[in-house]
Each structure stands twice: as structure tokens, then as C-alpha cells.
Design a protein around this motif. Sequence first.
Motif, PDB file in Angstrom:
ATOM      1  N   GLU A  10      -8.149  -6.600  -3.027  1.00 40.03           N
ATOM      2  CA  GLU A  10      -8.603  -6.460  -1.647  1.00 40.03           C
ATOM      3  C   GLU A  10      -7.573  -5.724  -0.785  1.00 40.03           C
ATOM      4  O   GLU A  10      -7.933  -5.043   0.176  1.00 40.03           O
ATOM      5  N   ILE A  70       0.836  -1.197   0.000  1.00 40.25           N
ATOM      6  CA  ILE A  70       0.000   0.000   0.000  1.00 40.25           C
ATOM      7  C   ILE A  70       0.875   1.253   0.000  1.00 40.25           C
ATOM      8  O   ILE A  70       0.556   2.245  -0.663  1.00 40.25           O
ATOM      9  N   GLN A  74      -7.265  -0.509   0.132  1.00 34.67           N
ATOM     10  CA  GLN A  74      -6.894   0.221   1.347  1.00 34.67           C
ATOM     11  C   GLN A  74      -5.952   1.392   1.064  1.00 34.67           C
ATOM     12  O   GLN A  74      -5.612   2.152   1.975  1.00 34.67           O
ATOM     13  N   SER A  75      -5.524   1.535  -0.178  1.00 31.75           N
ATOM     14  CA  SER A  75      -4.684   2.667  -0.547  1.00 31.75           C
ATOM     15  C   SER A  75      -5.571   3.882  -0.814  1.00 31.75           C
ATOM     16  O   SER A  75      -6.780   3.856  -0.568  1.00 31.75           O
TER      17      SER A  75
END
Length: 271
Positions: free
Chosen positions: A69, A46, A73-74
Motif C-alpha cells: 500500500e 518511496i 505510491q512510487s
Amino acid sequence: MHLRELPTPAVIIDLDVVERNLDRMAAYCRSHDLQLRPHTKTHKTIEIANMQLKRGALGLAVAKVGEAEVMVQSNTKQILVAHPIFGQEQLQRLSRIAQEIDILIAVDDEATVRAISQAAVRHGCNFGILVEFDSGFRRCGLPPGPACVQLAHVIEKLPGVSMRGLMTYFGNIWGTAQQREEQTDKTALAVEEAVDVFRAASIPLEIVSGGSTPAADFSHRMPGLTEIRPGTYVFNDLNTYYQGACLLEDCAVRVITTVISTAIPDQAIID
């Protein structure tokens, strides 16, 4: 901790080199009016994805659902899954992500698109679709012609999916600088053919995605290309170096080892 104090063998990453590699690719894309969608398959982190986004990347590319997945989250607002996704469990997981950010999927078969459409309707989301065509690598993709348009017409009629453009992979652009340049000219003909067929059919192409690290320096010669998806460039490697696509000092990853025996003449044993 000093470098010599690290327990070995140890993988080390030179952050200065990484940043220089990222800056160079971002500058190339800006100078040639190309969007950059880096493939995260090389770094899978990330933190580096955010470094790429900070330098102007419009989104990220991944190879599979598990990578998507992680990368959701970035700070990205869009992820391209650059391989066809099939199977209820896989599409269920991807549908959850599609409820958070824009998800694009590359496809080259009607059955795959229909399965994606059904999953989108079932889970209340929408997927952007890129029709994948083969520009010479012979891995995935339809021939660049009427078959791509036919699949696009199917996509346009299905619920839960939107026809967004075309995708191809320049894996056939490989070798010395001269060999890569020669292969680029051949590949450009396939890209031009694919784009022209869609124009003739009055189907708008928001995205025409291609790329690879060895092909990156020649990407501006591809007619109609809107974005590139290099991945290896973030670290580079000896394959990239031997092709002349980077210098040895552009390789950001090293393995530090310790010599543990020199008892045999003219021989060193490492850990």
C-alpha cells in the motif's frame, strides 16, 4: 546543521554510500542479463524505491500488504508480494491496489490460490501468481518438482488469476564467500529441477524469481533465473560485512551517540 549538532542518539544515512550500493547491484544485473526486483523491507521508503527504479529495477518486492500500500505510491508498475496472502480483509486491500498496477503474489498452496481467485472475481481485478518452491531454506515453498506443476495447473483453470512463473528464496545461501559459493551450487540444482519440470510440462515461465543479498553475487550461476530480489544491499549491515558480501565502508547506516559519562576508569557511558 553540522553532524555534531544533531541531538543524539540519531540514525544517519550516508546517501553517497546508498547510491554506490544501488549502482553496484544494478550494474551486476545488467552485466549478467538479470532483472532486478529489489525488496523494500530494508528501507521501506518511496524515495529510495524510486532511486532503485530509476536505475533499471523492473518492479519492487514487498513482504506484506501494508508495504504494498505504501509502495504503490512510487513509480513502480509492478509489485511482488513475496509471501502468501490469506484472509478476506488482506485480499480486499490488495485487490484495490491490483486495480491500479500489476500485482504478483507468491503461493504454495491450492487453498490460498482459490481464496485469491475469489477475491479477484469479487473485486474485478486480476492477480499474477508465482508458484513458490523450496530451494533449501525450508521456510515456504513446495518441493521443486511435480507438486509445483500440479498447483500451476490449478491456477491455469481459475478466474481472476494468471500463472506467471516461479519464486524461491535463497535464505540458505549464507556464510563466508566459500560457504555461499558451495551452497549456491546445491541451490542451483533445485532451481534447475523446478524449471525443467515446467519445461517438460510445456508451461511457460515468464518469471523465475530468486535472491537475497548474500546470494546476489552468485545469482548468475542459477540456471533459468530471470530476476533477483536483494533487499539489505541498499544499506548493508554487519551480517553482510562479516560474510564478506560487502566492505565496512559499504554500510550506509550509522547510529551517532554521545558519551555522557567517563567517571569510571576504563568505561564510557553513551546516551
